[in-house]
Design a protein around this motif. Structure first.
Motif, mmCIF file in Angstrom:
data_model
loop_
_atom_site.group_PDB
_atom_site.id
_atom_site.type_symbol
_atom_site.label_atom_id
_atom_site.label_comp_id
_atom_site.label_asym_id
_atom_site.label_seq_id
_atom_site.Cartn_x
_atom_site.Cartn_y
_atom_site.Cartn_z
ATOM 1 N N VAL A 1 2.738 -43.114 -25.364
ATOM 2 C CA VAL A 1 4.041 -42.722 -25.897
ATOM 3 C C VAL A 1 3.857 -42.076 -27.263
ATOM 4 O O VAL A 1 3.184 -42.627 -28.134
ATOM 5 N N LEU A 2 4.468 -40.916 -27.430
ATOM 6 C CA LEU A 2 4.528 -40.242 -28.724
ATOM 7 C C LEU A 2 5.984 -40.181 -29.147
ATOM 8 O O LEU A 2 6.841 -39.766 -28.372
ATOM 9 N N MET A 3 6.249 -40.615 -30.360
ATOM 10 C CA MET A 3 7.610 -40.558 -30.887
ATOM 11 C C MET A 3 7.794 -39.229 -31.610
ATOM 12 O O MET A 3 6.903 -38.772 -32.327
ATOM 13 N N LEU A 4 8.945 -38.645 -31.414
ATOM 14 C CA LEU A 4 9.315 -37.388 -32.039
ATOM 15 C C LEU A 4 10.527 -37.659 -32.922
ATOM 16 O O LEU A 4 11.514 -38.221 -32.451
ATOM 17 N N SER A 5 10.435 -37.291 -34.209
ATOM 18 C CA SER A 5 11.525 -37.647 -35.109
ATOM 19 C C SER A 5 11.710 -36.626 -36.217
ATOM 20 O O SER A 5 10.768 -35.970 -36.638
ATOM 21 N N MET A 6 12.934 -36.557 -36.701
ATOM 22 C CA MET A 6 13.219 -35.759 -37.883
ATOM 23 C C MET A 6 13.063 -36.602 -39.137
ATOM 24 O O MET A 6 13.134 -36.098 -40.241
#
Length: 118
Positions: A78-83
């Motif tokens: 799992v890779l988290m993508l965030s601003m």
């Protein structure tokens, strides 16, 4: 071939991520989801190698989905993508089982390599 699931509640973001990933010779987008529940369901059905999850999504956040995915399908990275450039989100993502954390501001530079590294 690295099989990738993209989950983000913004269609334009999903489209951009799909274009970025599918330009790679060794990657394929096998599913898209617009919330955490759909991401979890797609992970069960499509069996991706990597799930790219936005931190903030409706019905089930990306962090909650990360926890569920890593418990149910530990082989999926799992890779988290965030601003959010915030250590609190990073540490929470790791605690939930994420293998990596990519900022949306650097996605064009970092996402492909993060998928390969995961």
């Amino acid at each position: 071939m690295i099989r990738v699931l993209i989950a983000d509640d913004h269609g334009i973001v999903r489209s951009g991520l799909r274009m970025l990933i599918e330009r790679q010779n060794d990657m394929q987008v096998v599913a898209e989801a617009d919330d955490g529940v759909a991401a979890l369901e797609s992970t069960q059905a499509k069996r991706p190698d990597v799930a790219v999850l936005d931190v903030s999504m409706p019905r089930m956040t990306g962090l909650q989905a990360a926890r569920e995915i890593t418990q149910r399908r530990p082989e999926v990275r799992v890779l988290m993508l965030s601003m959010h450039d915030n250590e609190q989100y990073l540490f929470e993502a790791i605690r939930m089982g994420a293998s990596g954390y990519v900022l949306k501001s650097a996605v064009d530079r970092d996402l492909v390599e993060a998928c390969r590294a995961a």
